[in-house]
Design a protein around this motif. Structure first.
Motif, mmCIF file in Angstrom:
data_model
loop_
_atom_site.group_PDB
_atom_site.id
_atom_site.type_symbol
_atom_site.label_atom_id
_atom_site.label_comp_id
_atom_site.label_asym_id
_atom_site.label_seq_id
_atom_site.Cartn_x
_atom_site.Cartn_y
_atom_site.Cartn_z
ATOM 1 N N UNK A 1 -0.648 45.708 -27.014
ATOM 2 C CA UNK A 1 0.371 44.649 -27.066
ATOM 3 C C UNK A 1 1.611 45.057 -26.275
ATOM 4 N N UNK A 2 2.026 46.315 -26.416
ATOM 5 C CA UNK A 2 3.186 46.796 -25.668
ATOM 6 C C UNK A 2 2.896 46.815 -24.165
ATOM 7 N N UNK A 3 1.674 47.153 -23.812
ATOM 8 C CA UNK A 3 1.288 47.140 -22.400
ATOM 9 C C UNK A 3 1.327 45.744 -21.811
ATOM 10 N N UNK A 4 0.875 44.767 -22.579
ATOM 11 C CA UNK A 4 0.927 43.378 -22.119
ATOM 12 C C UNK A 4 2.371 42.906 -22.014
ATOM 13 N N UNK A 5 3.186 43.307 -22.981
ATOM 14 C CA UNK A 5 4.605 42.950 -22.959
ATOM 15 C C UNK A 5 5.285 43.505 -21.701
ATOM 16 N N UNK A 6 4.897 44.713 -21.320
ATOM 17 C CA UNK A 6 5.523 45.377 -20.179
ATOM 18 C C UNK A 6 5.211 44.693 -18.844
ATOM 19 N N UNK A 7 4.212 43.800 -18.826
ATOM 20 C CA UNK A 7 3.858 43.108 -17.586
ATOM 21 C C UNK A 7 4.901 42.059 -17.206
ATOM 22 N N UNK A 8 5.663 41.558 -18.214
ATOM 23 C CA UNK A 8 6.732 40.570 -17.977
ATOM 24 C C UNK A 8 6.220 39.366 -17.171
ATOM 25 N N UNK A 9 5.146 38.788 -17.645
ATOM 26 C CA UNK A 9 4.584 37.628 -16.962
ATOM 27 C C UNK A 9 5.518 36.417 -17.108
ATOM 28 N N UNK A 10 5.587 35.529 -16.090
ATOM 29 C CA UNK A 10 6.472 34.362 -16.152
ATOM 30 C C UNK A 10 6.211 33.500 -17.392
ATOM 31 N N UNK A 11 7.287 33.024 -17.998
ATOM 32 C CA UNK A 11 7.275 32.144 -19.169
ATOM 33 C C UNK A 11 6.778 32.831 -20.434
#
Length: 715
Positions: free
Chosen positions: A93-103
């Motif tokens: 989850x933290x790894x996905x958060x770190x991607x900072x995808x738009x919206x």
């Protein structure tokens, strides 16, 4: 009038074609395009509670972050999640958060996100926009699926993303593949069938080109009307326009070509034969188009914005198709002459038409028996319609292999089915005062105690404290019948009743929206169908100058509607074991079977009247009319049914149901209703069928060559 129109198009073909090409290009360049809309207010009237909730949410919580989707974690072996697995969930989850995808505002999880049975863990994907159809958001959710793959390497976990946005992503990709497949298969089917019927490559390809021009004109006119006249229409109408234009356009083209070929076989010159064909079938095509147009316009009475938008758009497209059938088609064939039939020589000789003559002979010899059997078959099939159950669970209609569908099933192994898309309840101060915290908690407790509710979160107040938002997780899947019944019934009733003095409660969310949609659809069935039926009867009455004929023709259409719906119920609900059928299926059957299928009845009765007015004996008139019309009706029906039948190749159960219902309904309408039931009932009624007019009295056709009209049908 139709003879004058035909004469102009036939003798000034280049001018006619140029006019159409200029109109198509001008509208394609200058007309405004159709816009997409996802606003619920566009689909339901403002007095529905779910729409009021959407407006309240926008005003009271304009910057509130919204749950977009849910990442569902489980062990690859299906076992309980251990301590290491839970740490891996947090790490992913933290790894996905770190991607900072738009919206995407955040991807969050925690100890409370593990199911009671310890097998499932969740991570909420929170968006910065409320628009679940936002392209940046859907692209980001799609990308998160790819982002998770390297993060899951080296763990014992597997992950799937579900929820509203993920479902939209899967639905769009699935329908996109289906659209291209259906369009390719439809075009191929039309070309092959026309090639088989006429044995001419030109005639096989011309309808595709002609309808392409008509589509450009229709789309431009719809866009212009939407821009200037306030017509509600969006880009989603394009796909259904293509199907309607190919279906209706091919029908009208065949009506004209078969009569044109009939005159050629009688020895008329090509241009003379074309003018005569337009004069003869022009009124029939205009009446058939008029019936379809008023049926579509009746959708303006719908409470569903989607239906109100669709009605005028489809009506415009059919009107353009009508004009093209009477002008563009004759102009093109005027230039080609008999070369249009190359290399076939079949237009020079009268075919045996054994099938058509056999049907015509049977109908004329035993009208009572044929009427009884055909009506009995339709009535028997119609019995199944009594068991129709509307299905609002769109996920059950989607291919089960999609990630969002599978992830939802996994989620339901550990959590309430409504976890992914909770109902939203709002408590609003009616006097502008701040809400009392104790009253807010008491209200929450009342919501949590309702049977079928899994949990109700504490009220989240807006900045001025006048509105509180409660997230209420139901125990049922958001689009299931139980969730819809609960959101639109007990939950709303209890929320309204438990609202403290000086406040009002509103219930929204997907389940509540569908509850309102259900009410709207039920309303439409009781209003739109009768109005459309009366309008079609009026057109039939004007065409036939009869008060009696429209009644039994509409009775036959109603029987065909019931038989179509009943057959679909038996196939999908009873044989395949589906819980229910697409809730919009009766409207779809109405649009394409009742409205378009009425064309065949009009063609048959108009030809029967034509034969009777020549002075032909009643029994012989029926035989000739059926024998002459059967090839046209059969060809048109097979092509139209084939275009819709292609939908059965899709993985989506909704499209399969739609494809079967329309295809089978068109075949029933053509081969049982139009060829058997309608002519036999007309024959049995005799002179009474034309009361109070005298449409069955012999007359001499004026201004139209009778050559080709007097030759006998070869037995």
């Amino acid at each position: 009038m139709f003879q004058r129109v035909g004469r102009f198009a036939v003798h000034r073909p280049w001018l006619t074609i140029l006019g159409w090409v200029v109109a198509a290009v001008a509208l394609a360049v200058l007309a405004p395009g159709l816009k997409s809309t996802t606003d619920e207010a566009e689909f339901l009237p403002k007095h529905y509670e779910s729409v009021q909730v959407a407006n309240l949410q926008k005003n009271a919580f304009p910057k509130t972050e919204q749950p977009a989707s849910i990442a569902v974690f489980q062990r690859s072996d299906g076992g309980r999640l251990g301590a290491d697995d839970r740490r891996d969930v947090i790490k992913v989850a933290e790894g996905l958060q770190a991607k900072h995808r738009p919206e995407i505002a955040k991807v969050e999880t925690g100890p409370q996100a593990v199911s009671p049975n310890g097998e499932i863990a969740l991570a909420n994907i929170v968006a910065t926009t409320k628009d679940v159809y936002d392209k940046k958001l859907t692209d980001s959710v799609k990308q998160l699926r790819e982002d998770a793959k390297p993060l899951l390497d080296g763990t014992h976990l597997k992950m799937g993303i579900t929820g509203l946005v993920a479902t939209n992503v899967d639905s769009q990709e699935s329908s996109g593949n289906t659209d291209s497949m259906v369009m390719s298969a439809t075009l191929l089917l039309i070309v092959i069938l026309l090639l088989v019927i006429f044995r001419s490559p030109l005639i096989a390809l011309l309808p595709v080109i002609i309808i392409g021009i008509v589509f450009m004109v229709a789309l431009g006119l719809i866009g212009t009307a939407a821009s200037l006249g306030g017509l509600k229409a969006d880009s989603s109408i394009s796909a259904i326009l293509i199907v309607v234009l190919f279906g209706v356009g091919t029908d009208y083209l065949l009506f004209l070509l078969f009569r044109y070929r009939e005159h050629l076989r009688a020895g008329q010159e090509p241009k003379e034969a074309l003018v005569a064909a337009v004069a003869r079938v022009g009124e029939t095509i205009a009446s058939a188009a008029g019936a379809v147009i008023v049926a579509f316009l009746a959708l303006l009475l719908s409470t569903m914005g989607m239906m109100r938008a669709m009605g005028p758009s489809l009506a415009i497209s059919v009107a353009v198709t009508l004009v093209a059938a009477l002008t563009l088609v004759p102009a093109v064939f005027s230039l080609l002459g008999t070369k249009a039939f190359w290399p076939s020589k079949a237009w020079q000789r009268q075919p045996r038409n054994r099938f058509a003559n056999t049907v015509g002979g049977t109908v004329s010899r035993r009208p009572g028996l044929v009427a009884l059997v055909s009506a009995g078959v339709l009535a028997a099939l119609a019995v199944g319609a009594l068991s129709f159950r509307p299905e609002f669970d769109t996920s059950s209609q989607m291919p089960q292999k999609l990630e969002s569908v599978q992830a939802m099933k996994d989620l339901q192994r550990g959590f309430s089915a409504g976890q992914s898309d909770p109902a939203m309840v709002y408590l609003k101060s009616t006097g502008g005062a701040r809400l009392d915290k104790a009253a807010m908690e008491s209200f929450r407790a009342g919501l949590a105690g309702i049977e079928g509710v899994g949990q109700a979160s504490p009220g989240l107040p807006n900045p001025d404290g006048t509105v509180a938002q409660y997230s209420v997780v139901l125990k049922y899947a958001p689009t299931s019948d139980k969730a819809i019944e609960l959101a639109g019934g007990a939950l709303r009733d209890q929320a309204h009743k438990a609202a403290p003095a000086g406040t009002e409660a509103l219930v929204g969310g997907t389940s509540a929206v569908l509850a309102d949609v259900k009410k709207a659809v039920n309303h439409d069935y009781t209003v739109v169908f009768p109005v459309a039926g009366l309008a079609i009867m009026l057109i039939l009455g004007l065409l036939l100058r009869s008060f009696v004929a429209p009644w039994y023709l509409m009775a036959a259409v109603a029987l065909g509607f019931g038989a179509t719906l009943g057959s679909t119920v038996w196939l999908f609900q009873d044989l395949q074991g589906k819980h229910g059928l697409l809730f919009m299926l009766p409207v779809i059957v109405y649009l394409f079977v009742v409205a378009i299928g009425t064309d065949y009845n009009i063609l048959m009765v108009a030809r029967l009247r034509e034969e009777v007015r020549r002075g032909t004996a009643p029994r012989e008139a029926v035989r000739t009319a059926v024998a002459r019309s059967a090839p046209t009706i059969a060809s048109a029906a097979i092509i139209l049914a084939g275009t819709f039948g292609v939908l059965m190749l899709a993985d989506n159960s909704m499209l399969q149901q739609m494809g079967f219902a329309v295809a089978f309904g068109i075949l029933l309408t053509a081969f049982i209703m139009a060829m058997l039931l309608v002519p036999t009932v007309t024959s049995l009624l005799g002179h009474k069928a034309w009361w109070p007019g005298h449409q069955d009295e012999p007359v001499t056709p004026a201004g139209v060559e009778r050559a080709g009209e007097l030759e006998e049908v070869r037995p």
